[in-house]
Structures are given as C-alpha cells and as structure tokens.
Scaffold this motif. Structure first.
Motif, PDB file in Angstrom:
ATOM      1  N   GLY A  50       0.794  -1.068   0.140  1.00  0.00           N
ATOM      2  CA  GLY A  50       0.032   0.193   0.211  1.00  0.00           C
ATOM      3  C   GLY A  50       1.194   1.522   0.093  1.00  0.00           C
ATOM      4  O   GLY A  50       0.296   2.082  -0.751  1.00  0.00           O
ATOM      5  N   LEU A  51       1.709   1.530   0.714  1.00  0.00           N
ATOM      6  CA  LEU A  51       2.872   2.457   1.140  1.00  0.00           C
ATOM      7  C   LEU A  51       3.169   2.684  -0.831  1.00  0.00           C
ATOM      8  O   LEU A  51       3.407   4.203  -0.999  1.00  0.00           O
ATOM      9  CB  LEU A  51       3.874   2.491   1.638  1.00  0.00           C
ATOM     10  N   ASP A  52       4.243   1.628  -1.314  1.00  0.00           N
ATOM     11  CA  ASP A  52       4.369   1.994  -2.590  1.00  0.00           C
ATOM     12  C   ASP A  52       3.719   2.176  -4.038  1.00  0.00           C
ATOM     13  O   ASP A  52       3.669   3.165  -4.588  1.00  0.00           O
ATOM     14  CB  ASP A  52       5.191   0.430  -3.060  1.00  0.00           C
ATOM     15  N   LEU A  53       2.492   2.020  -3.558  1.00  0.00           N
ATOM     16  CA  LEU A  53       1.474   2.505  -4.122  1.00  0.00           C
ATOM     17  C   LEU A  53       1.115   3.911  -4.160  1.00  0.00           C
ATOM     18  O   LEU A  53       1.476   4.516  -5.583  1.00  0.00           O
ATOM     19  CB  LEU A  53       0.259   1.827  -3.952  1.00  0.00           C
ATOM     20  N   LEU A  54       1.301   4.706  -3.461  1.00  0.00           N
ATOM     21  CA  LEU A  54       1.759   5.821  -2.885  1.00  0.00           C
ATOM     22  C   LEU A  54       2.538   6.360  -3.229  1.00  0.00           C
ATOM     23  O   LEU A  54       3.102   7.482  -3.606  1.00  0.00           O
ATOM     24  CB  LEU A  54       0.775   6.226  -1.185  1.00  0.00           C
ATOM     25  N   TRP A  55       4.007   5.802  -2.465  1.00  0.00           N
ATOM     26  CA  TRP A  55       5.379   6.550  -2.678  1.00  0.00           C
ATOM     27  C   TRP A  55       5.784   5.815  -4.799  1.00  0.00           C
ATOM     28  O   TRP A  55       6.069   6.985  -4.884  1.00  0.00           O
ATOM     29  CB  TRP A  55       6.301   6.039  -1.761  1.00  0.00           C
ATOM     30  N   GLY A  56       5.684   4.844  -4.430  1.00  0.00           N
ATOM     31  CA  GLY A  56       6.516   4.172  -5.673  1.00  0.00           C
ATOM     32  C   GLY A  56       5.591   4.510  -6.883  1.00  0.00           C
ATOM     33  O   GLY A  56       6.705   5.154  -7.975  1.00  0.00           O
ATOM     34  N   TYR A  57       4.252   4.766  -6.729  1.00  0.00           N
ATOM     35  CA  TYR A  57       3.611   5.403  -8.473  1.00  0.00           C
ATOM     36  C   TYR A  57       2.811   6.621  -8.131  1.00  0.00           C
ATOM     37  O   TYR A  57       2.551   6.765  -9.581  1.00  0.00           O
ATOM     38  CB  TYR A  57       2.596   4.145  -8.201  1.00  0.00           C
ATOM     39  N   THR A  58       2.666   6.597  -6.898  1.00  0.00           N
ATOM     40  CA  THR A  58       2.163   8.488  -7.302  1.00  0.00           C
ATOM     41  C   THR A  58       2.754   9.442  -6.760  1.00  0.00           C
ATOM     42  O   THR A  58       2.661  10.374  -6.806  1.00  0.00           O
ATOM     43  CB  THR A  58       0.891   8.000  -6.043  1.00  0.00           C
ATOM     44  N   GLY A 212      -3.809  -1.154 -15.699  1.00  0.00           N
ATOM     45  CA  GLY A 212      -4.836  -0.932 -16.693  1.00  0.00           C
ATOM     46  C   GLY A 212      -4.370   1.301 -16.787  1.00  0.00           C
ATOM     47  O   GLY A 212      -2.788   1.259 -16.141  1.00  0.00           O
ATOM     48  N   ARG A 213      -4.890   1.771 -17.317  1.00  0.00           N
ATOM     49  CA  ARG A 213      -4.703   3.531 -17.587  1.00  0.00           C
ATOM     50  C   ARG A 213      -4.517   3.885 -16.482  1.00  0.00           C
ATOM     51  O   ARG A 213      -3.582   4.684 -16.682  1.00  0.00           O
ATOM     52  CB  ARG A 213      -5.938   3.125 -18.319  1.00  0.00           C
ATOM     53  N   PHE A 214      -4.809   3.755 -15.158  1.00  0.00           N
ATOM     54  CA  PHE A 214      -5.051   3.951 -13.885  1.00  0.00           C
ATOM     55  C   PHE A 214      -3.823   4.070 -13.446  1.00  0.00           C
ATOM     56  O   PHE A 214      -3.214   5.201 -12.872  1.00  0.00           O
ATOM     57  CB  PHE A 214      -6.234   3.279 -13.032  1.00  0.00           C
ATOM     58  N   GLY A 215      -2.843   3.447 -13.830  1.00  0.00           N
ATOM     59  CA  GLY A 215      -1.816   3.013 -12.943  1.00  0.00           C
ATOM     60  C   GLY A 215      -0.461   3.911 -13.889  1.00  0.00           C
ATOM     61  O   GLY A 215       0.305   4.558 -13.371  1.00  0.00           O
ATOM     62  N   LYS A 216      -0.910   4.082 -15.273  1.00  0.00           N
ATOM     63  CA  LYS A 216      -0.105   5.979 -16.144  1.00  0.00           C
ATOM     64  C   LYS A 216      -0.597   6.700 -15.750  1.00  0.00           C
ATOM     65  O   LYS A 216       0.527   7.742 -15.306  1.00  0.00           O
ATOM     66  CB  LYS A 216      -0.456   5.207 -17.913  1.00  0.00           C
ATOM     67  N   ILE A 217      -2.053   7.132 -15.262  1.00  0.00           N
ATOM     68  CA  ILE A 217      -1.543   8.423 -14.970  1.00  0.00           C
ATOM     69  C   ILE A 217      -0.954   8.673 -13.587  1.00  0.00           C
ATOM     70  O   ILE A 217      -1.102   9.449 -13.305  1.00  0.00           O
ATOM     71  CB  ILE A 217      -3.453   8.469 -14.370  1.00  0.00           C
ATOM     72  N   LEU A 218      -1.263   8.040 -12.326  1.00  0.00           N
ATOM     73  CA  LEU A 218      -0.249   7.480 -11.032  1.00  0.00           C
ATOM     74  C   LEU A 218       0.922   7.831 -11.367  1.00  0.00           C
ATOM     75  O   LEU A 218       2.007   8.638 -10.902  1.00  0.00           O
ATOM     76  CB  LEU A 218      -0.278   6.260 -10.384  1.00  0.00           C
ATOM     77  N   VAL A 219       1.886   7.256 -12.368  1.00  0.00           N
ATOM     78  CA  VAL A 219       2.925   7.069 -13.261  1.00  0.00           C
ATOM     79  C   VAL A 219       2.829   8.942 -13.608  1.00  0.00           C
ATOM     80  O   VAL A 219       3.597   9.881 -13.280  1.00  0.00           O
ATOM     81  CB  VAL A 219       3.282   6.333 -14.165  1.00  0.00           C
ATOM     82  N   GLY A 220       1.661   9.387 -14.194  1.00  0.00           N
ATOM     83  CA  GLY A 220       2.147  10.847 -14.667  1.00  0.00           C
ATOM     84  C   GLY A 220       1.605  11.409 -13.711  1.00  0.00           C
ATOM     85  O   GLY A 220       2.558  13.201 -13.413  1.00  0.00           O
ATOM     86  N   ILE A 221       1.421  12.333 -12.904  1.00  0.00           N
ATOM     87  CA  ILE A 221       0.896  12.445 -11.584  1.00  0.00           C
ATOM     88  C   ILE A 221       2.391  12.048 -10.670  1.00  0.00           C
ATOM     89  O   ILE A 221       2.875  13.406 -10.418  1.00  0.00           O
ATOM     90  CB  ILE A 221      -0.094  11.534 -10.188  1.00  0.00           C
ATOM     91  N   ARG A 222       2.430  11.118 -10.875  1.00  0.00           N
ATOM     92  CA  ARG A 222       4.319  10.963  -9.798  1.00  0.00           C
ATOM     93  C   ARG A 222       4.896  12.333 -10.717  1.00  0.00           C
ATOM     94  O   ARG A 222       6.060  12.841 -10.257  1.00  0.00           O
ATOM     95  CB  ARG A 222       4.804   9.732 -10.111  1.00  0.00           C
ATOM     96  N   ASP A 223       5.459  11.853 -11.743  1.00  0.00           N
ATOM     97  CA  ASP A 223       6.196  12.839 -12.695  1.00  0.00           C
ATOM     98  C   ASP A 223       6.334  14.131 -13.409  1.00  0.00           C
ATOM     99  O   ASP A 223       7.402  14.802 -13.516  1.00  0.00           O
ATOM    100  CB  ASP A 223       6.644  11.823 -13.899  1.00  0.00           C
ATOM    101  N   GLY A 224       4.965  14.389 -13.054  1.00  0.00           N
ATOM    102  CA  GLY A 224       4.262  15.969 -13.443  1.00  0.00           C
ATOM    103  C   GLY A 224       2.980  16.270 -13.226  1.00  0.00           C
ATOM    104  O   GLY A 224       2.662  16.305 -14.008  1.00  0.00           O
ATOM    105  N   VAL A 281      10.494  -0.135   1.630  1.00  0.00           N
ATOM    106  CA  VAL A 281       9.808   0.050   0.214  1.00  0.00           C
ATOM    107  C   VAL A 281      10.943   0.498  -0.544  1.00  0.00           C
ATOM    108  O   VAL A 281      11.113  -0.008  -1.358  1.00  0.00           O
ATOM    109  CB  VAL A 281       9.049   0.751   0.125  1.00  0.00           C
ATOM    110  N   ALA A 282      11.974   1.155  -0.394  1.00  0.00           N
ATOM    111  CA  ALA A 282      13.052   1.668  -0.639  1.00  0.00           C
ATOM    112  C   ALA A 282      14.042   0.786  -0.917  1.00  0.00           C
ATOM    113  O   ALA A 282      14.808   0.496  -2.287  1.00  0.00           O
ATOM    114  CB  ALA A 282      13.528   3.031  -0.367  1.00  0.00           C
ATOM    115  N   LEU A 283      14.177   0.005  -0.061  1.00  0.00           N
ATOM    116  CA  LEU A 283      15.110  -1.370   0.226  1.00  0.00           C
ATOM    117  C   LEU A 283      14.600  -2.364  -1.357  1.00  0.00           C
ATOM    118  O   LEU A 283      15.184  -2.847  -2.081  1.00  0.00           O
ATOM    119  CB  LEU A 283      15.271  -2.217   0.961  1.00  0.00           C
TER     120      LEU A 283
END
Lengths: 360, 254
Positions: A50-58, A212-224, A281-283
C-alpha cells in the motif's frame, strides 16, 4: 527455442505463483516460531504494498503510515481485549477509575464490526487528511513533514488517553477470536495462512489497478503533477484515493499483525516504525509491487537474524545494509534484477545483430 | 468568414502591482494559425497562461465559443472545455512509452472512477494510431518517451495536445531548439492542425512566423499593439518603433 522456454519459466506470473505456493506450504516445513515470525513479516509486506502504491507510483512520500497500521491494529486488539475479559471491564480501565465501557469501545464487542472498522477507520482518516492537504495542493516534502507530525500527534494522543487505549503498555493478553484460542499453534497457523491469502489478494488487486490506464495516470502524477492538470486530470482526487486505499491496506496489515504478535503499543506505531516502513519499500525497490514485499520480509528477517546472532551490535549491521543499498542499489533490490535482465536482453540483441551482419 | 473561437475582454493580470496584461481585448478565429509576437516581457506567455488557467485573470472575461466563461474554472476543467496547451520546454512523461503518453492525453472521461474502469475501445486505438501517423512516431510508439530526440519530444507533445481534441491549441515556442529540418516538419504539422483547430502560437523566430502565419498579433507592455498579416505588421511604423526602433537605439547607445 531453449531461450523462450527459459523465459517462460522466468516469466513473472510463474515466479509469483511459485512464491505464493511456497508461502502457503511453509507451515509444512517451518517451526511454529519461525512461521509466526514470517507471518508478521508478511503482514508488514501487505502494508508495504500500500505504501509503495502511494510513494513508488504516485510519488507521495508518507512518513506516517504507522498511524493507519496502528489504528487497524488497535481496532482488532480492542475486540480481542473485550473477548478476553469476557464482558467485564478491561483491567487498565478499572485502574484508571472507569466504571463502564466507554462509547467508542462499544462497537468493538462484535468481531465482524471490529474487522470492518479496522479497515474503514484508517481509510476514513486518510481520506480526511488527504482531502484537506491534496486539495490545497500541499505536496512533496511539505506533505511528508505533515505526515510525520501526524504520527507524533496520534502517538501522544494514544499514550495520553490511558483510560481508553491502555497508554504506553498498549493492549495485550488476548485469549480468543471467534471462540478459537488465539495463542494455540493451530490458530496461529491459520492466521499465517490468512495473512498469505490476504497478501496475495492485495497484491493482485493492486497489480490489476496498476497495469491498466489508471497506473499510467499515477505515474504521470508522480512525474509531472502540473502537466496532468493541463491534460484535464485532477491529481488531488487521484492522490486522495490512493492515500485512502493505502491507509485501508495499512489498517488491514495492522489487524493481521496484532493477531500474530499478540500485543500492540504506541511504540510500535510511532515515528521510528513509520520511517522503517518507508525503508522496506526503498530497499525492495519502489515502483514495483513485488519489491516492497521482498523489502519488508528481507529487512525484518535481517533484523531478527542479526539480533539473534549479534545481540550487541546488530543495529550496526542493519545500518550498514541500508547504506549499502542506498549507495549501490538506488532502485532497490528489484532494480538489480532489472539490470540483469536488461543486460541479458542487450546480449541477445547484439548477438542477433552479429548474425544479421554475417549474412548480409 | 470564420467565427471567433476565443474572446478575451478587458483582461488584466496583475502580479502585485505589475500588470503583465493590461486591458487586453483579444480574439482568435477558428481554423487559423494565429501568432503572437512581441519583445520580452510583452505578456505573450502570460496570455497563454491566463487562457489555460495557469494564471488567474485579475479582472475581465475570457469566453470560449461565445458562451463558456473560463476565468472561474480550474486548469483541468478548462481542458475539458476545449483548450489545450503545449509548454515551452517539452513536458512529457519520460517513464511512459510514447503510446502511453498519448493514451492518457486522449480525450475521455478523466475522473477517478471512470479511469479505474477504463479500457481500450477500437475507436480509441484508431485515434492513437492515426495520431502516431500524423506526427510520424509510429515506429517509436513502444519506446520510453524519455529516449526520444528533442524534436520528436516536441511533436509527441503536440500529439498529446491534439489527442485532447481541443477547439483551440496553445503552443509556446514550439520550434525552440529545433534543427532546420525539424522546423519545417513542425510548420507543416501546424498547417495541418489548423485545418480543423484554431492554433495560437507564441514565437520569436520571425522567419517561421512569416512562413506559416495567417494572423499576427504584436503585443507590447501587456497590450495589443497591432494585428494583421505579417506583411502589414512588418510595415507598420509603431511596430517598427517598439521592435526595431528600440534595437536601433540600443545599438546606438552601445
């Protein structure tokens, strides 16, 4: 030809299924003590996903997941405590001069409600915090500091309300759940298996969400994040959703933890555990779902291993491990695997190019 | 004649005392390539900012298609009204593939719950493929966007803007840092886009403006100085004064 079979064997689905089966079969070849430890680590792994969903993806770093974990754990513990006292007031309440069960303890007499609340309360708390902060565009390091401060607030509240939470000593001395002895070996094995299944379910649900597409949006939010606004997205809503989800998952992990460890106290949900969660998560490697699982299990196993073998200096080993990973594996352990597979792919490509050259 | 797509009326953008845009009336016609030029600090980029919602207008109204008032909406709501913007520096998602970038840019319901359920439709697949053809990135579609060349990144971002199917496209210096060849390709692309969109471009490169502009607006100190074809603009004495005259003076001083 051989190569493709090799690749199929190594495909993610096969590896994941193998790991899952191995975990399910663990009670057959592990001692009760080790199994109990592994179960605890896997509960941590659920939280790490759950933490990675928040940090790693978003891209939202929360240093305050201890509170969601803690609220889940306390919900479960409150039920177990009431069950253990058999209708009379828990001992610590009597010591603090209470004469009847306080209002907020009442729903926790019923196991199903306690379990539901163990997920819902952390999720709602996260929803509330997330809505207020993300809507006002508080992000990055400011959010991180805020989340850290929240831990301090919650822990202080928990310690302070001795009559409601048992204060610094927390809640312990549990007896039964649904009529089963909590501490018996068979019940503990069942708890372990439930943890494995929950881990599997959380993993596959999150994977489905991310692929899915949702994951790409999360990455989009993370990066920009700002760019996403100009593509017509409202990043605040997405971040709030993921924070809420991640809070709920942490609560779930907390409940499984308390069942297997048999105690929950404010020190287990405070600042240091909250930071440790981020380190798992970082490790393991953020931005992959398997990474945090590996990280959580490995760090905790190392912690246990070192503390058993070198009781005096084990914390140094742990520190060294963190330093090594941060310096040499910035993408965590899964980053190492990626590097290997990239290198293999490159070799494949270069060899095929050579073949083409010799034919032309 | 073509009709007005975007209309700004008496817009003021006040940055604590400094009026970046001062009482600006501005109109963009549909299906035209509309360039905005002007010296540094004239308020060109602020004009784009205020249209897309990045900066809020202090007073005045901004209307799309005569009816939709934009100045009270948030950035993402404005996008859904039909305005999309390309920024000066390529801002694309490096960790996603070219195709993924277009996929998330595509016009669709972009709220949380429709996104969780989102699946490819045949129509959407076709749109993405057509767009990849248009900007010439078909072969690169599965590459990470971060690995593209600078020019390709710019085109991909233009493609992302177009995927939103806007009524009006805002481009901020689209050819900055491009080679001659890339420039020409971008120019052709803009001409193609203008067949069914209004295109509003901020640009410094006068040769480029001359080649592709339908209408040129000259801005100076937050106001519209002159509007017309490039030829008219070049022959207008006031424009020469702010643009060339100032340069001549500077040269004399130096």
């Amino acid at each position: 030809m051989q190569n493709t079979i090799y690749q199929k064997l190594l495909s993610r689905r096969v590896i994941f299924s193998l790991i899952f089966l191995l975990l399910l079969a663990a009670p057959l070849f592990m001692s009760d003590f080790r199994l109990n430890l592994l179960g605890k680590f896997l509960a941590f792994a659920i939280l790490a996903i759950g933490l990675d969903l928040l940090w790693g993806y978003t891209g939202v770093l929360s240093l305050g997941h201890g509170i969601f974990f803690g609220i889940g754990a306390y919900c479960m513990a409150m039920y177990l405590k009431l069950e253990a006292t058999g209708g009379t007031l828990p001992d610590f309440m009597a010591w603090s001069g209470m004469s009847e069960l306080p209002l907020i303890w009442l729903p926790f007499q019923y196991p199903i409600i306690a379990i539901l609340l163990g997920i819902l309360i952390p999720a709602v708390v996260a929803l509330f915090i997330g809505y207020l902060t993300f809507r006002n565009r508080i992000s990055g390091v400011y959010f991180t500091i805020l989340s850290q401060a929240l831990v301090l607030v919650v822990v202080t509240l928990f310690v302070g309300s001795q009559n409601l939470t048992g204060g610094t000593s927390g809640l312990t001395n549990f007896k039964t759940l649904f009529g089963f002895q909590v501490n018996s070996a068979s019940t503990q094995t069942a708890f372990y298996l439930i943890t494995v299944v929950v881990l599997g379910l959380v993993f596959f649900a999150c994977r489905k969400l991310i692929k899915g597409r949702f994951g790409k949006i999360l990455v989009g939010i993370r990066d920009g994040e700002n760019r996403m606004r100009f593509l017509g997205y409202n990043p605040s809503a997405y971040k709030t959703f993921i924070y809420t989800l991640s809070g709920g998952i942490a609560g779930l992990a907390g409940m499984l933890f308390v069942l297997q460890v048999g105690i929950i106290s404010p020190t287990m949900i405070g600042i240091i555990p909250s930071i440790e969660m981020v380190l798992w998560v970082a490790l393991g490697g953020r931005g992959t779902l398997i990474g945090p699982i590996i990280g959580a299990v490995l760090v905790n196993a190392a912690k246990t291993g070192f503390s058993e073998s070198y009781p005096d200096i084990w914390t140094y080993f742990l520190g060294l491990l963190f330093v090594l990973v941060v310096v040499f594996l910035p993408k965590g352990i899964t980053g190492l695997f990626e590097k290997w597979s990239d290198r293999r792919k490159k070799q494949d490509v270069s060899s095929s190019v050579e073949v083409e050259k010799s034919y032309s | 004649m073509s009709q007005a797509v975007l209309k700004l009326k008496k817009v003021i953008v006040d940055f604590s005392g400094f009026k970046a845009i001062n009482q600006l009336d501005f109109t963009v016609q549909s299906k035209s390539v509309h360039f905005v030029i002007g010296p540094n600090g004239a308020g060109k980029t602020t004009l784009l900012d205020v249209v897309c919602g990045k900066t809020k207008a202090t007073t005045g109204e901004i209307k799309l298609q005569e009816k939709k008032e934009l100045s009270k909406l948030t950035e993402d709501q404005i996008v859904h009204q039909g305005i999309s913007r390309k920024f000066q520096a390529p801002t694309i998602f490096h960790n996603l593939t070219v195709k993924d970038n277009l996929e998330i840019a595509m016009k669709q319901k972009k709220n949380l719950f429709s996104m969780i359920k989102a699946k490819w439709t045949n129509e959407q697949k076709k749109k993405v493929n057509d767009m990849l053809d248009l900007v010439g990135l078909k072969e690169e579609q599965d590459q990470l966007a971060g690995s593209l060349a600078h020019g390709q990144k710019q085109w991909m971002e233009i493609a992302m803007v177009l995927m939103q199917e806007p009524d009006i496209v805002l481009l901020d210096e689209p050819i900055a840092g491009m080679s001659k060849k890339e420039r020409n390709k971008t120019g052709e692309l803009i001409t193609k886009i203008a067949k069914d969109h209004a295109v509003l471009i901020v640009e410094h490169d006068m040769d480029f403006v001359k080649e592709y502009a339908d209408i040129v607006s000259v801005m100076h100190e937050g106001q519209l100085l002159y509007e017309g074809s490039m030829e008219e603009v070049q022959n207008d004495p006031t424009v020469r004064e702010v643009y060339l005259g100032r340069k001549v003076e500077e040269n004399v001083v130096n």
